[in-house]
Enzyme design. Structure first.
Site, mmCIF file in Angstrom:
data_model
loop_
_atom_site.group_PDB
_atom_site.id
_atom_site.type_symbol
_atom_site.label_atom_id
_atom_site.label_comp_id
_atom_site.label_asym_id
_atom_site.label_seq_id
_atom_site.Cartn_x
_atom_site.Cartn_y
_atom_site.Cartn_z
ATOM 1 N N LEU A 183 0.844 -1.196 0.000
ATOM 2 C CA LEU A 183 0.000 0.000 0.000
ATOM 3 C C LEU A 183 0.878 1.245 0.000
ATOM 4 O O LEU A 183 1.879 1.298 0.724
ATOM 5 C CB LEU A 183 -0.822 0.055 1.292
ATOM 6 C CG LEU A 183 -2.168 -0.627 1.354
ATOM 7 C CD1 LEU A 183 -2.024 -2.116 1.112
ATOM 8 C CD2 LEU A 183 -2.810 -0.400 2.715
ATOM 9 N N CYS A 184 0.477 2.237 -0.754
ATOM 10 C CA CYS A 184 1.145 3.539 -0.712
ATOM 11 C C CYS A 184 0.895 4.139 0.675
ATOM 12 O O CYS A 184 -0.257 4.245 1.115
ATOM 13 C CB CYS A 184 0.561 4.437 -1.800
ATOM 14 S SG CYS A 184 0.987 6.170 -1.609
ATOM 15 N N SER A 185 1.957 4.519 1.373
ATOM 16 C CA SER A 185 1.809 4.959 2.770
ATOM 17 C C SER A 185 0.975 6.236 2.884
ATOM 18 O O SER A 185 0.160 6.371 3.799
ATOM 19 C CB SER A 185 3.179 5.164 3.404
ATOM 20 O OG SER A 185 3.919 6.097 2.648
#
Lengths: 126, 132
Positions: free
Chosen positions: B80-82
């Site tokens: 996941l993109c943070s």
């Protein structure tokens, strides 16, 4: 990152086709472009179709809120995204020309954009 | 035939859009054809699929379960993109401790950065984007 970084450089094109306001697509596109540039990739950002509306200045206190990425687009130069391409046909179909663009770029015909994309290793559309 | 290495880049909302289901079907077809799906990178509203508290009606596609199954059967990374995870309230263990909340990150998913997408562009033969 544990994995060893390969020292390859990819040609990545990011195409923005959505207008400002109403979605965060342009802001996502921009984040991705900047991340790619930060990793020293060869990044082009292309404004096409309704994406060209991103290039025009919006009122600072827009009643539509802050879903306009223009100010952030100005970071592109700082990050080394030097190739900003604008679809001339998209400008023409909206009865617009380069005057009044808040962001400078190279206008290209659809044919020239297609030729550019043929040289790219990644093309992501927003 | 030598299998190719694929990465999937998904920005489609799991609840209101078709993109994640298309991506899953693509991944399954790729694996069935002898290719490798190295990494699934979720950004924007796509990260919502990793919220462990989602309760999908039983007659709808169970996307979270299906991503987990794909990852565990074929060793694909689910990242996941943070920045997106933060915006959409998907909180991993480290972040949960830092802000004093409970983690709600589903098993099998990990929080990473946009650097992983760039890495995919470098170490995979193809990155396929599922925008919507």
């Amino acid at each position: 990152m544990e994995r060893e970084n390969p020292v390859t450089r990819q040609a990545i094109s990011i195409i923005i086709t959505t207008p400002p306001h109403g979605s965060d697509a342009a802001s996502q596109a921009l984040d991705t472009a900047l991340a790619c540039a930060a990793f020293e990739q060869d990044v082009s950002v292309i404004f096409q179709d309704d994406g060209i509306w991103q290039l025009f200045a919006q009122p600072i206190d827009s009643p539509l809120g802050d879903r306009c990425a223009l100010a952030q687009f100005k970071l592109m130069e700082l990050y080394g995204v030097n190739r900003v391409l604008i679809c001339a046909a998209s400008l023409a179909s909206a009865k617009l020309d380069q005057t009044g663009l808040a962001l400078s770029g190279t206008t290209l015909s659809r044919q020239q954009i297609a030729e550019h994309l043929a040289t790219q290793t990644q093309v992501w559309v927003y | 035939m030598t299998g190719k290495r694929f990465a999937l880049y998904i920005t489609a909302n799991p609840i209101s859009r078709q993109g994640q289901l298309s991506a899953l079907r693509f991944a399954q077809a790729a694996v069935d054809a002898g290719h490798v799906v190295t990494r699934i990178f979720l950004a924007g509203e796509a990260v919502l699929v990793a919220n462990a508290q989602i309760d999908t009606p039983s007659d709808e596609p169970q996307l979270q379960d299906r991503w987990q199954a794909l990852a565990s059967q074929h060793g694909s990374e689910l990242l996941l993109c943070s920045a997106a995870a933060q915006r959409y309230g998907v909180i991993g263990d480290t972040e949960a401790k830092a802000i004093g909340r409970e983690s709600n990150l589903a098993t099998g998913f990990a929080i990473s950065g946009l650097g992983s997408l760039v890495e995919s562009a470098l170490d995979c033969d193809r990155v396929i984007h599922f925008p919507g």
